[in-house]
Motif scaffolding. Sequence first.
Motif, PDB file in Angstrom:
ATOM      1  N   THR A  99     -11.554   2.335   6.445  1.00  7.50           N
ATOM      2  CA  THR A  99     -10.263   2.655   7.084  1.00  7.50           C
ATOM      3  C   THR A  99      -9.360   1.418   7.141  1.00  7.50           C
ATOM      4  O   THR A  99      -8.141   1.544   7.084  1.00  7.50           O
ATOM      5  N   MET A 100      -9.967   0.231   7.192  1.00  4.88           N
ATOM      6  CA  MET A 100      -9.127  -0.974   7.163  1.00  4.88           C
ATOM      7  C   MET A 100      -8.583  -1.200   5.753  1.00  4.88           C
ATOM      8  O   MET A 100      -7.427  -1.583   5.588  1.00  4.88           O
ATOM      9  N   ALA A 101      -9.414  -0.923   4.749  1.00  2.00           N
ATOM     10  CA  ALA A 101      -8.924  -1.075   3.364  1.00  2.00           C
ATOM     11  C   ALA A 101      -7.766  -0.109   3.113  1.00  2.00           C
ATOM     12  O   ALA A 101      -6.847  -0.411   2.344  1.00  2.00           O
ATOM     13  N   TRP A 102      -7.784   1.041   3.759  1.00  2.44           N
ATOM     14  CA  TRP A 102      -6.716   2.030   3.574  1.00  2.44           C
ATOM     15  C   TRP A 102      -5.527   1.825   4.528  1.00  2.44           C
ATOM     16  O   TRP A 102      -4.620   2.650   4.568  1.00  2.44           O
ATOM     17  N   GLY A 103      -5.579   0.777   5.332  1.00  3.29           N
ATOM     18  CA  GLY A 103      -4.434   0.522   6.225  1.00  3.29           C
ATOM     19  C   GLY A 103      -4.294   1.555   7.326  1.00  3.29           C
ATOM     20  O   GLY A 103      -3.205   1.747   7.872  1.00  3.29           O
ATOM     21  N   ILE A 104      -5.398   2.247   7.657  1.00  4.94           N
ATOM     22  CA  ILE A 104      -5.346   3.182   8.795  1.00  4.94           C
ATOM     23  C   ILE A 104      -5.613   2.362  10.058  1.00  4.94           C
ATOM     24  O   ILE A 104      -4.839   2.360  10.999  1.00  4.94           O
ATOM     25  N   LYS A 105      -6.721   1.658  10.016  1.00  2.16           N
ATOM     26  CA  LYS A 105      -7.080   0.774  11.121  1.00  2.16           C
ATOM     27  C   LYS A 105      -6.622  -0.623  10.726  1.00  2.16           C
ATOM     28  O   LYS A 105      -6.820  -1.041   9.586  1.00  2.16           O
ATOM     29  N   ARG A 106      -5.979  -1.343  11.641  1.00  3.37           N
ATOM     30  CA  ARG A 106      -5.455  -2.670  11.281  1.00  3.37           C
ATOM     31  C   ARG A 106      -6.246  -3.805  11.914  1.00  3.37           C
ATOM     32  O   ARG A 106      -6.212  -4.932  11.431  1.00  3.37           O
ATOM     33  N   ILE A 107      -6.876  -3.513  13.055  1.00  5.70           N
ATOM     34  CA  ILE A 107      -7.615  -4.555  13.790  1.00  5.70           C
ATOM     35  C   ILE A 107      -8.990  -3.985  14.130  1.00  5.70           C
ATOM     36  O   ILE A 107      -9.102  -2.807  14.504  1.00  5.70           O
ATOM     37  N   SER A 108     -10.030  -4.795  14.018  1.00  3.16           N
ATOM     38  CA  SER A 108     -11.395  -4.269  14.175  1.00  3.16           C
ATOM     39  C   SER A 108     -11.705  -3.929  15.640  1.00  3.16           C
ATOM     40  O   SER A 108     -11.019  -4.394  16.556  1.00  3.16           O
ATOM     41  N   CYS A 165       0.039   2.406  10.855  1.00  2.00           N
ATOM     42  CA  CYS A 165      -0.933   3.097  10.000  1.00  2.00           C
ATOM     43  C   CYS A 165      -0.273   3.546   8.694  1.00  2.00           C
ATOM     44  O   CYS A 165       0.911   3.869   8.668  1.00  2.00           O
ATOM     45  N   SER A 166      -1.056   3.588   7.628  1.00  4.60           N
ATOM     46  CA  SER A 166      -0.468   3.920   6.316  1.00  4.60           C
ATOM     47  C   SER A 166      -0.029   5.375   6.191  1.00  4.60           C
ATOM     48  O   SER A 166       0.745   5.715   5.300  1.00  4.60           O
ATOM     49  N   TYR A 167      -0.522   6.261   7.063  1.00  2.00           N
ATOM     50  CA  TYR A 167      -0.112   7.672   6.949  1.00  2.00           C
ATOM     51  C   TYR A 167       1.108   7.921   7.858  1.00  2.00           C
ATOM     52  O   TYR A 167       1.013   7.824   9.095  1.00  2.00           O
ATOM     53  N   GLY A 168       2.226   8.235   7.250  1.00  2.00           N
ATOM     54  CA  GLY A 168       3.510   8.313   7.955  1.00  2.00           C
ATOM     55  C   GLY A 168       3.499   9.158   9.232  1.00  2.00           C
ATOM     56  O   GLY A 168       3.880   8.677  10.306  1.00  2.00           O
ATOM     57  N   ALA A 189      -1.357   1.441  -5.610  1.00  2.00           N
ATOM     58  CA  ALA A 189      -0.189   0.542  -5.630  1.00  2.00           C
ATOM     59  C   ALA A 189       0.563   0.650  -4.303  1.00  2.00           C
ATOM     60  O   ALA A 189       1.025  -0.357  -3.756  1.00  2.00           O
ATOM     61  N   ARG A 190       0.647   1.859  -3.773  1.00  2.00           N
ATOM     62  CA  ARG A 190       1.310   2.028  -2.468  1.00  2.00           C
ATOM     63  C   ARG A 190       0.560   1.309  -1.372  1.00  2.00           C
ATOM     64  O   ARG A 190       1.151   0.707  -0.484  1.00  2.00           O
ATOM     65  N   MET A 191      -0.767   1.422  -1.437  1.00  2.60           N
ATOM     66  CA  MET A 191      -1.589   0.736  -0.429  1.00  2.60           C
ATOM     67  C   MET A 191      -1.372  -0.770  -0.531  1.00  2.60           C
ATOM     68  O   MET A 191      -1.196  -1.451   0.472  1.00  2.60           O
ATOM     69  N   ALA A 192      -1.387  -1.273  -1.773  1.00  2.00           N
ATOM     70  CA  ALA A 192      -1.247  -2.722  -1.976  1.00  2.00           C
ATOM     71  C   ALA A 192       0.106  -3.204  -1.467  1.00  2.00           C
ATOM     72  O   ALA A 192       0.223  -4.299  -0.918  1.00  2.00           O
ATOM     73  N   ALA A 193       1.134  -2.369  -1.613  1.00  2.00           N
ATOM     74  CA  ALA A 193       2.475  -2.767  -1.175  1.00  2.00           C
ATOM     75  C   ALA A 193       2.692  -2.459   0.309  1.00  2.00           C
ATOM     76  O   ALA A 193       3.771  -2.695   0.840  1.00  2.00           O
TER      77      ALA A 193
END
Length: 334
Positions: free
Chosen positions: A229-238, A160-163, A30-34
Amino acid sequence: MYTQSLDLPGNPASVTAAGDDASRQAAFDARMAADNKIEPQDWMPQAYRKTLVRQISQHAHSEIVGMLPEGNWISRAPSLKRKAILLAKVQDEGGHGLYLYSAAETLNTSRDEMVDALHTGRAKYSSIFNYPTLTWADVGVIGWLVDGAAIMNQIPLCRCSYGPYARAMIRICKEESFHQRQGFDALLAMMRGTDAQREMVQDAVDRWWFPVLMMFGPPDSASTNSAQTMAWGIKRISNDDLRQKFVDATVEQAKVLGVTLPDPGLQWNVERGHYDYSPLDWDEFWRVINGDGPCNRERLATRVKAHEDGAWVREAALAHAAKQAARETQREAA
Ligand code: BYC
């Protein structure tokens, strides 16, 4: 910077998503989705933790190994001003390595483990630092192109998703902008100088251009980590999209500088609205990242020697800390 989060993983009081694995996973999803951040005290899947440790520690190693090619020129800088600037830049890279090791440590891995992985060849560092710096122009080109590529890759990592990683990247990107400008400025001074200086700049650009394009990683079709890593919001652009953005921006800067980028296939494609460029030598890339580039052995040997030579500092710091702790205990007992 990271000590703001004192609830490190491993501290039972720090697990904020209570419940069984399924409900924790649901909270994480849910955090990832938001598009919310994950912090060290939050529950996270093992694979997310592992991939972050891989990427952040490899990034840290790149900063530390990246000090070497430019560090070689500190004693040979052409003026006091250039020497002071280069010293500051190389120290910044050391600082980036330290923020990044600290960010990785919040994932429950130790500095010793990460350094050991680098020194035994189990962890990678950026391919680009396995190329030699033959002339002073190489130092300018590292600033202009290598730091320029790093900024292009790292700006999206500020989201990135990791603070802790995202926050480290904000500061690092600010410093990288200065690095890129100082490189461009050094090259501009040379381009306004003698023919020999202009030739030196062109030669450096010719040697670094293709290795710099490979910094963005393999083509998307061969990028094993990207999808996750893109699904996890770590990497944003390929990898390929960042490479294209870098090419498009750099062609214009090369015109201002007055250098020729060494690719006959580089031309504006009206339909795509981007510059086309020639295929890269991916065999060379894989050779370099697998340990067989021009300077791999030298870079690793230099790092291992620096670590061994610094053993007495670590021992002295531990002895000092033990003495202070003993004094504190004595004071409390008195
Ligand atoms: N060099 O699935 P992929 C700096 C590896 S320091 C070596 O696309 P991913 C500076 C990759 O690790 C700049 N290895 O991977 C410092 C993977 O192998 P593993 C450093 C590379 O992670 C001092 C395999 O190839 N920047 O600017 O999705 C002075 C497949 O790749 C490279 C960072 O570290 C490479 N170039 O994407 C001046 C940025 N490319 O790990 C300047 C953070 C790929 O599965 N890192 N590999 O064994 C990233 O953004 C990503 O990790 C990458 C690769 C874009 C590098």
